[in-house]
Each structure stands twice: as C-alpha cells, then as structure tokens.
Design a protein around this motif. Structure first.
Motif, PDB file in Angstrom:
ATOM      1  N   CYS A  57       0.832  -1.027   0.103  1.00  0.00           N
ATOM      2  CA  CYS A  57       0.008   0.030  -0.107  1.00  0.00           C
ATOM      3  C   CYS A  57       0.778   1.186   0.002  1.00  0.00           C
ATOM      4  O   CYS A  57       1.989   1.264   0.346  1.00  0.00           O
ATOM      5  N   SER A  62      -5.373   3.163   1.132  1.00  0.00           N
ATOM      6  CA  SER A  62      -5.059   1.485   0.636  1.00  0.00           C
ATOM      7  C   SER A  62      -4.450   1.192   2.042  1.00  0.00           C
ATOM      8  O   SER A  62      -4.839  -0.113   2.139  1.00  0.00           O
ATOM      9  N   ARG A  65      -7.377   0.451   4.497  1.00  0.00           N
ATOM     10  CA  ARG A  65      -8.157  -0.522   3.894  1.00  0.00           C
ATOM     11  C   ARG A  65      -7.280  -2.102   4.252  1.00  0.00           C
ATOM     12  O   ARG A  65      -7.856  -3.130   4.597  1.00  0.00           O
ATOM     13  N   GLU A  66      -6.057  -2.147   3.978  1.00  0.00           N
ATOM     14  CA  GLU A  66      -5.228  -3.419   4.491  1.00  0.00           C
ATOM     15  C   GLU A  66      -5.075  -3.537   5.847  1.00  0.00           C
ATOM     16  O   GLU A  66      -5.350  -4.773   6.282  1.00  0.00           O
ATOM     17  N   LYS A  68      -7.423  -2.816   8.035  1.00  0.00           N
ATOM     18  CA  LYS A  68      -8.681  -3.194   8.371  1.00  0.00           C
ATOM     19  C   LYS A  68      -9.007  -4.585   8.338  1.00  0.00           C
ATOM     20  O   LYS A  68      -9.478  -5.305   9.003  1.00  0.00           O
TER      21      LYS A  68
END
Length: 184
Positions: A57, A62, A65-66, A68
């Motif tokens: 990322c 991004s 998101r990773e 999470k």
C-alpha cells in the motif's frame, strides 16, 4: 476527508516534534474496538519485525484498508481480541497503530509479553520495502526508546529468530539484519 487530512497533518507535526514518524491512530484508520486488552509492562527489551504477506500500500486509503482487513482476519478467523501487531508500517511512510505501545500483542508466541511487534504491510520475500517504509520503521524504533516503551539496550529480531517461520521474508530480513542492535 478534509477533516481527516487536517488531523493527520496535526498528528504528523506532533510526532515530528518528538522525533517520531507519522502514526495513524486506530480511530483514524477505522479500527474496531478490541474485545479485551492485556497491559504490556514497558519498557520491553525486544522489537520483533514481521511482514503481513498481504498487499502493498502506498497511500492513507489503501493502507487503512489493508490494516482493517488484517484486523478483521485476526479477530474473526483467529478469534483474537484485536489485531495482533503493535504497529504496522506502510510504504506510504506512515505507521498505523495496532495494539499500540502499552498492550500485549499477538505476533510472536512466547515473546508477546516482552516485545513490540512491528509489521510491514506487504510481502517482502523477494524485494525489500521502499525507503519510506524502512525509514518510518527505524524512526518508530527510536521513538519507542525516546518515549520509554522500549529499553535503550533493546534487541532487534526478525520473527523467524523467535518462531519457526519465514517471516519477515528473505529480502526484508536481509535489510534488518544490518540494522543497529539486530541479533539473530
């Protein structure tokens, strides 16, 4: 989004004043609340380096998101009370708060109670993280010492040095094995 960017900027200014990298807090990346916490007795003597073996990322969206996704996997599939790592490091040069400075992690069996677990976001078996991520990690280690969460006489290890695994990947392991205070 504008408010989030202002908060991130203020966090970065505060962190810079303390010689720390930009740390994205749990609320900033959208963490779920932990089911429980065990206090970590600090300062700890070890830093253990990992990689997530997931996607790389390069920006706040991004990387958030990773992180999470990793938290969801750790909590839902592994049935852990929270994400396993104390901090995660993106190739955007930011650090993402996992369990934080003062909570025992779930990253290295038999070592969690005496270490901080820092994990690079991505797979670093064949290539090392970029300079932004490596610099953020080294800054995070120094920040931990300055803030009193890590002993000045700390020892740096790769996950493979404490558990039977290929983590943190051959390329990243080659880099950290040359860092100060590394000991296999």
């Amino acid at each position: 989004m504008l408010l989030l960017m202002r908060v991130v900027l203020l966090s970065a200014l505060c962190a810079a004043a303390l010689g720390c990298p930009t740390i994205i807090t749990r609320s900033q990346w959208g963490a779920r609340p932990p089911r429980s916490r065990v206090p970590l007795k600090t300062p700890v003597p070890y830093v253990i380096i990992h990689h997530t073996v997931g996607n790389r990322c390069f920006n706040l969206a991004s990387c958030s998101r990773e992180v999470k996704g990793i938290q969801n996997y750790h909590m839902d599939s592994n049935r852990w009370p929270d994400i396993g790592y104390n901090f995660l490091i993106g190739e955007d040069g930011r650090v993402y708060e996992g369990r934080g400075w003062s909570t025992v992690g779930a990253h290295a069996k038999n070592w969690n109670h005496k270490s901080l677990g820092f994990s690079f976001l991505g797979n670093f078996s064949n290539r090392p993280p970029n300079a932004a991520a490596l610099n953020a990690a080294q800054s995070l280690i120094q920040c931990a010492v300055k803030r009193g969460f890590l002993r000045r006489s700390y020892t740096l290890k790769g996950h493979r040095n404490v558990n039977p695994t290929s983590c943190p990947g051959n390329a990243l392991y080659g880099v950290i094995s040359r860092w100060p205070r590394f000991k296999a």
